[in-house]
Design an enzyme around this catalytic site. Structure first.
Site, PDB file in Angstrom:
ATOM      1  N   SER A 284       0.841  -1.197   0.000  1.00 20.99           N
ATOM      2  CA  SER A 284       0.000   0.000   0.000  1.00 20.99           C
ATOM      3  C   SER A 284       0.875   1.245   0.000  1.00 20.99           C
ATOM      4  O   SER A 284       2.060   1.190   0.339  1.00 20.99           O
ATOM      5  CB  SER A 284      -0.903   0.022   1.225  1.00 20.99           C
ATOM      6  OG  SER A 284      -0.159   0.390   2.384  1.00 20.99           O
ATOM      7  N   ASP A 285       0.301   2.372  -0.366  1.00 22.26           N
ATOM      8  CA  ASP A 285       0.964   3.647  -0.099  1.00 22.26           C
ATOM      9  C   ASP A 285       0.822   3.934   1.391  1.00 22.26           C
ATOM     10  O   ASP A 285       0.086   3.242   2.109  1.00 22.26           O
ATOM     11  CB  ASP A 285       0.348   4.765  -0.947  1.00 22.26           C
ATOM     12  CG  ASP A 285       1.342   5.881  -1.248  1.00 22.26           C
ATOM     13  OD1 ASP A 285       2.271   6.083  -0.443  1.00 22.26           O
ATOM     14  OD2 ASP A 285       1.182   6.566  -2.274  1.00 22.26           O
ATOM     15  N   ALA A 286       1.524   4.942   1.869  1.00 19.10           N
ATOM     16  CA  ALA A 286       1.608   5.201   3.308  1.00 19.10           C
ATOM     17  C   ALA A 286       0.226   5.406   3.920  1.00 19.10           C
ATOM     18  O   ALA A 286      -0.518   6.295   3.491  1.00 19.10           O
ATOM     19  CB  ALA A 286       2.489   6.413   3.577  1.00 19.10           C
ATOM     20  N   ALA A 288      -2.457   3.958   3.582  1.00 19.59           N
ATOM     21  CA  ALA A 288      -3.613   3.872   2.681  1.00 19.59           C
ATOM     22  C   ALA A 288      -4.638   2.847   3.144  1.00 19.59           C
ATOM     23  O   ALA A 288      -5.835   2.997   2.859  1.00 19.59           O
ATOM     24  CB  ALA A 288      -3.156   3.546   1.265  1.00 19.59           C
TER      25      ALA A 288
END
Length: 767
Positions: A284-286, A288
């Site tokens: 995932s992105d940070a 997310a």
């Protein structure tokens, strides 16, 4: 028959060792996972950041949440560390505590170089030089791995049609074909021929998917696209990265079809894995995963469950997996097979990086001293920066004479740090070469006098919030920073006018601060800031020749500049050797060859604007003036100020004799399109020859033009070259309404030229 047998034998000889290696890896991981508890498997799905959980100095703290997670086997990787000693200590702690000997991976944002900053990705895309793209990631990998980093959050391959979006600076522009070529080059450069080499690094392709289509150009916003438009206009760079062997992907923040990308099964599994055959892992992105809750899809346990089942293997910064997946497993909401699938993907990545064989293979004390910001890195930084600059206008004032008296004016003329651009991670930004220094080093008998001339914004608070906003966010609102306005603005302008009046030519250095582009830096108005605009108008009033050097992370509105300035050199953000590379072009030691990969609008209201748009039922010529009841504006023509593919040179090129090797092509055939390009000027120069197609009649609407090929050539004065492009049905395919990838028979316009607006046409009929 004998020749065929030998060929097949050679092919088998190449495949068999790889199959044996895969079998060896599979057995190793099978045996390892049999020993792991369900908690340990979940722990491998957890990724933590240094700035959230660890000390930032060179000594590892003895206690802390993340330290305890490592001791408990609840950490698969960490990111954000750039200190070799800290990385070494973390791996040592992990290897002491992890009873199965599972190493950590170390990730970082290596977007355009590491300690040696290269031009931003958007700038690099303007080179149209895939060898340079590949070499830039190869060089960045050497630097990053020398401090222990083995996983980079790059390349960012999001297609963006709206310059208001701040993250346009991180990508390759608006075209999916060019974006796909760039994506492949980045993957080749970072990962090399052998991912287990200690100077190659695993890529993390981002942001998957469609993040560049954020509504209104506002970061983190929703994306509203049909599947057909997504596949035709946006998805190709992600696909090409997968086909090139990318090791990992990062999910994006946006939603698609009402489902956040981080838990979107269609994107993460059906397309990425099932259609494209991707075998790596997805992170995932940070934070997310936790952000899915804000979308209204449930509590932390529910959104973590949905993300895992959709195909998200690793959770970055949310702790959602380590907090909830065990509970979901015990309640029967996820199975051990679901957890095993994600865990296995991560263990495979570590195996391919060679970390099981040697957890310390990237951690070699002293290597960083040799490979970080060395002479080779700096020489390459200058080389690539030379080829990224785009000459937008020139009435003959450029190139400058080295014996001229130059007035160098503007807030970017002598600012080393602002040469870097967004997402630069170097701790040595103050060592970047300024434009002032570059010009001083290049002069021969001439002179340069510098004046700042203006601030960025007339309002000091506005400028301060942009310049220091990120540091305030992480350091506290009460932190004290140097004032951004120290001298009365009228005194700066007065000095600039005096300097200009005593010069032969004015070089005005204006643009955007680093923090005005990148993540969380969307702009509703992409004009030059007011103080800089006022400075340019005052300099114009002196009557001296006026050259604008534009430092920017995005396309900008330049209507006044186009009408009133003598030359505009768009340098984007060029990094460590910016000043030298800019001087190389200003004085003509290097002939500019950059071509735009994004359209420059005439007004904010035109966005999103892109060359490969579709016709309407009431089409209107891009350059025609207003006509009632047609698809146009009352107050501005449809055409961009500078089109996709545009860029001037200090020489001129003539295109002629466009032809096809055959007017018709069977569906399984090949046709060669060719054009003669001649350098009709007095200087040697590089030209990017571009091929576009248009499907004249199709079962679904098609764009007015689509880039399908390009070649960058070098021609001496008077030299001609025949440039050829081979076309097959594969080049003419698109995703139809049923999402079938097809070439439909009929007529195709074949266009070749210097940019998307300046082309010659012929017609190819596909039978």
């Amino acid at each position: 028959m004998k020749k065929l047998f030998i060929t097949l034998s050679l092919a088998a000889a190449a495949i068999l060792p790889a199959m044996a290696q895969d079998a060896k890896m599979d057995k190793f991981i099978d045996d390892l996972m049999k020993k792991m508890t369900i908690e340990e498997k979940i722990g491998q799905l957890n990724l933590k950041s240094n700035w959230l959980y660890f000390a930032t100095n060179a000594t590892l703290p003895e206690e802390g949440e993340a330290i305890q997670q490592i001791k408990d086997g609840k950490m698969g990787a960490v990111y954000g560390f750039t200190n070799l000693n800290m990385i070494k200590q973390l791996q040592e702690l992990n290897m002491r505590e992890n009873k199965h000997g599972i190493p950590l991976m170390f990730g970082n944002d290596v977007i355009h170089g590491f300690e040696t900053t290269y031009p931003t990705p958007l700038a690099i895309s303007n080179s149209w030089n895939m060898d340079l793209v590949e070499e830039s990631s190869r060089m960045a990998a050497k630097e990053a791995t020398s401090v222990g980093i083995n996983w980079v959050y790059s390349p960012m391959v999001d297609i963006c049609r709206d310059a208001r979006w701040g993250r346009i600076v991180e990508g390759g522009g608006e075209d999916p074909y060019l974006g796909g070529e760039i994506a492949k080059a980045y993957v080749r450069g970072y990962q090399g021929k052998n991912l287990a080499d200690d100077n190659t690094t695993m890529v993390c392709v981002k942001h998957y998917a469609l993040y560049g289509g954020a509504e209104a150009g506002r970061d983190y916003n929703s994306v509203f696209l049909s599947r057909q438009e997504a596949m035709n206009g946006f998805m190709n760079p992600y696909k090409q990265a997968a086909l090139a062997g990318a090791g990992s992907y990062m999910s994006s923040f946006n939603e698609f079809e009402g489902i956040p990308a981080t838990c979107n099964h269609y994107l993460l599994t059906e397309v990425l894995r099932d259609q494209w055959g991707f075998k790596g892992f997805v992170v995932s992105d940070a934070t997310a995963v936790n952000e899915i809750m804000a979308h209204g899809l449930g509590d932390q346990q529910e959104v973590a469950r949905r993300a895992l089942l959709a195909g998200l293997d690793m959770d970055m910064g949310s702790d959602a997996y380590v907090n909830t997946l065990l509970k979901s497993y015990k309640e029967g909401k996820v199975t051990e097979a679901d957890i095993n699938k994600a865990c296995r993907n991560i263990l495979v990545a570590k195996y391919k990086l060679g970390l099981f064989q040697d957890p310390y293979k990237y951690i070699k004390v002293g290597r960083d001293e040799k490979e970080v910001r060395n002479a080779e890195q700096l020489a390459f930084a200058r080389k690539i920066a030379q080829e990224c600059q785009t000459l937008l206008k020139n009435n003959g004032v450029l190139p400058l004479k080295k014996n001229a008296k130059i007035a160098l004016i503007g807030p970017f003329a002598d600012d080393a740090k602002e040469m870097e651009g967004a997402w630069a991670m170097s701790k040595k930004a103050d060592q970047n070469v300024t434009i002032l220094q570059g010009i001083k080093d290049a002069l021969q008998g001439g002179s340069v006098t510098y004046a700042k001339g203006s601030y960025i914004y007339e309002n000091a608070e506005t400028e301060e919030n942009i310049k220091y906003g990120l540091m305030k966010m992480f350091g506290g609102a009460n932190m004290k920073f140097p004032p951004v306005h120290t001298t009365p603005a009228e005194d700066l302008l007065k000095e600039a006018i005096q300097v200009a009046q005593n010069a032969d030519v004015i070089v005005a250095c204006v643009g955007e601060l680093n923090n005005m582009a990148g993540e969380g830096a969307s702009r509703a108005d992409i004009s030059l800031p007011d103080a800089e605009e006022n400075l340019l108008k005052a300099l114009k009033a002196t009557g001296k020749p006026l050259v604008v050097v534009l430092t920017t992370g995005r396309p900008m509105l330049l209507n006044w500049e186009e009408e009133n300035c003598d030359a505009i050199l768009n340098t984007w953000n060029l990094g460590a050797e910016a000043g030298h590379a800019i001087a190389d072009v200003l004085f003509g030691d290097v002939n500019p060859s950059g071509k735009l990969t994004t359209s420059f609008p005439r007004a904010n209201g035109q966005m999103p604007i892109y060359y490969n748009h579709k016709n309407t039922g009431r089409p209107h010529g891009d350059f025609e003036t207003y006509v009632k009841f047609k698809s146009n504006y009352i107050d501005v023509i449809n055409a961009p100020l500078y089109p996709f593919g545009y860029g001037l040179s200090y020489t001129t090129f003539e295109y002629s004799n466009l032809k096809l090797s055959a007017a018709e092509m069977p569906m399984n055939g090949t046709v060669t399109a060719s054009v003669t390009v001649k350098n009709t000027g007095s200087r040697e120069g590089k030209e990017t020859v571009q091929l576009y197609i248009h499907d004249v009649v199709s079962t679904s609407t098609r764009p007015v033009k689509e880039l399908k090929g390009f070649q960058k050539i070098n021609l001496k004065p008077g030299e001609s070259k025949v440039v050829e492009f081979k076309l097959t049905a594969e080049d003419l395919k698109y995703y139809n309404h049923e999402l079938e990838y097809v070439c439909e028979p009929g007529d195709f316009e074949i266009m070749i030229g210097a940019n998307s607006n300046d082309v010659q046409k012929t017609v190819l009929t596909v039978k």
